[in-house]
Write a protein that holds these residues in place. Structure first.
Motif, PDB file in Angstrom:
ATOM      1  N   GLU A  58       0.833  -1.205   0.000  1.00  0.00           N
ATOM      2  CA  GLU A  58       0.000   0.000   0.000  1.00  0.00           C
ATOM      3  C   GLU A  58       0.871   1.259   0.000  1.00  0.00           C
ATOM      4  N   PHE A  59       1.924   1.267   0.821  1.00  0.00           N
ATOM      5  CA  PHE A  59       2.818   2.415   0.877  1.00  0.00           C
ATOM      6  C   PHE A  59       3.483   2.640  -0.474  1.00  0.00           C
ATOM      7  N   LEU A  60       3.978   1.568  -1.093  1.00  0.00           N
ATOM      8  CA  LEU A  60       4.635   1.698  -2.393  1.00  0.00           C
ATOM      9  C   LEU A  60       3.659   2.178  -3.460  1.00  0.00           C
ATOM     10  N   GLY A  61       2.448   1.670  -3.408  1.00  0.00           N
ATOM     11  CA  GLY A  61       1.427   2.122  -4.361  1.00  0.00           C
ATOM     12  C   GLY A  61       1.138   3.606  -4.207  1.00  0.00           C
ATOM     13  N   ASN A  62       1.023   4.056  -2.957  1.00  0.00           N
ATOM     14  CA  ASN A  62       0.776   5.477  -2.711  1.00  0.00           C
ATOM     15  C   ASN A  62       1.948   6.334  -3.167  1.00  0.00           C
ATOM     16  N   ALA A  63       3.172   5.856  -2.965  1.00  0.00           N
ATOM     17  CA  ALA A  63       4.358   6.596  -3.408  1.00  0.00           C
ATOM     18  C   ALA A  63       4.355   6.720  -4.923  1.00  0.00           C
ATOM     19  N   PHE A  64       3.978   5.650  -5.619  1.00  0.00           N
ATOM     20  CA  PHE A  64       3.914   5.686  -7.082  1.00  0.00           C
ATOM     21  C   PHE A  64       2.847   6.674  -7.548  1.00  0.00           C
ATOM     22  N   VAL A  65       1.694   6.663  -6.906  1.00  0.00           N
ATOM     23  CA  VAL A  65       0.621   7.593  -7.261  1.00  0.00           C
ATOM     24  C   VAL A  65       1.082   9.035  -7.045  1.00  0.00           C
ATOM     25  N   ASP A  66       1.775   9.293  -5.946  1.00  0.00           N
ATOM     26  CA  ASP A  66       2.294  10.630  -5.682  1.00  0.00           C
ATOM     27  C   ASP A  66       3.239  11.080  -6.785  1.00  0.00           C
ATOM     28  N   LEU A  67       4.138  10.191  -7.214  1.00  0.00           N
ATOM     29  CA  LEU A  67       5.052  10.532  -8.297  1.00  0.00           C
ATOM     30  C   LEU A  67       4.303  10.773  -9.599  1.00  0.00           C
ATOM     31  N   LEU A  69       1.186  11.805  -9.921  1.00  0.00           N
ATOM     32  CA  LEU A  69       0.473  13.077  -9.817  1.00  0.00           C
ATOM     33  C   LEU A  69       1.417  14.269  -9.884  1.00  0.00           C
ATOM     34  N   ALA A  70       2.661  14.067  -9.475  1.00  0.00           N
ATOM     35  CA  ALA A  70       3.658  15.142  -9.536  1.00  0.00           C
ATOM     36  C   ALA A  70       4.296  15.203 -10.924  1.00  0.00           C
ATOM     37  N   ASP A  71       3.781  14.395 -11.846  1.00  0.00           N
ATOM     38  CA  ASP A  71       4.241  14.371 -13.240  1.00  0.00           C
ATOM     39  C   ASP A  71       5.701  13.939 -13.354  1.00  0.00           C
ATOM     40  N   LYS A  72       6.117  12.996 -12.518  1.00  0.00           N
ATOM     41  CA  LYS A  72       7.474  12.478 -12.584  1.00  0.00           C
ATOM     42  C   LYS A  72       7.609  11.365 -13.611  1.00  0.00           C
ATOM     43  N   PHE A  73       6.496  10.880 -14.133  1.00  0.00           N
ATOM     44  CA  PHE A  73       6.505   9.857 -15.155  1.00  0.00           C
ATOM     45  C   PHE A  73       5.674  10.347 -16.342  1.00  0.00           C
ATOM     46  N   PRO A  74       6.192  11.305 -17.105  1.00  0.00           N
ATOM     47  CA  PRO A  74       5.390  11.886 -18.178  1.00  0.00           C
ATOM     48  C   PRO A  74       4.919  10.874 -19.221  1.00  0.00           C
ATOM     49  N   PHE A  75       5.692   9.807 -19.439  1.00  0.00           N
ATOM     50  CA  PHE A  75       5.268   8.807 -20.412  1.00  0.00           C
ATOM     51  C   PHE A  75       3.970   8.134 -19.996  1.00  0.00           C
ATOM     52  N   LEU A  76       3.700   8.066 -18.688  1.00  0.00           N
ATOM     53  CA  LEU A  76       2.445   7.463 -18.233  1.00  0.00           C
ATOM     54  C   LEU A  76       1.246   8.321 -18.594  1.00  0.00           C
TER      55      LEU A  76
END
Length: 86
Positions: A58-67, A69-76
Motif C-alpha cells: 500500500e505504501f509503495l502504491g501510494n508513493a507511485f501515485v504521488d510521483l 500526480l507530480a508528473d514524474k513519469f510523463p510517459f504514463l
C-alpha cells in the motif's frame, strides 16, 4: 550494489560516494529524500547509519501515485490519455 531487505544497513556515505561517483552533497540529498519518502530511517550513535524500512504494498502504491500526480513519469500521462480515448 545489491538488493536490500528491511532492516539492512546501507553503505556509509563515503562508500556511496565512491560507488556512485557522486559528491557527498548529492549522496546526502538522496538519503534525505529516501528518508522523507519513508524508504529508509537514519539513526545516530554507535549503531548509526541509514537502514531500510519495511514497506507495505500500500505504501509503495501510494508513493507511485504521488510521483504520477507530480508528473514524474510523463510517459504514463500519454498512456493514460491513449487508454481514455479508446
Amino acid at each position: 550494489m545489491g538488493r536490500f531487505k528491511p532492516g539492512d544497513k546501507l553503505p556509509t556515505e563515503r562508500d556511496l560516494v565512491e560507488q556512485f561517483q557522486a559528491s557527498r552533497v548529492a549522496i546526502r540529498e538522496a538519503l534525505r529524500t529516501l528518508e522523507n519518502s519513508g524508504f529508509i530511517v537514519t539513526r545516530q550513535g554507535a549503531n548509526g547509519g541509514a537502514y531500510v524500512t519495511d514497506l507495505s504494498f500500500e505504501f509503495l502504491g501510494n508513493a507511485f501515485v504521488d510521483l504520477f500526480l507530480a508528473d514524474k513519469f510523463p510517459f504514463l500521462n500519454s498512456i493514460v490519455s491513449d487508454l481514455s480515448s479508446t
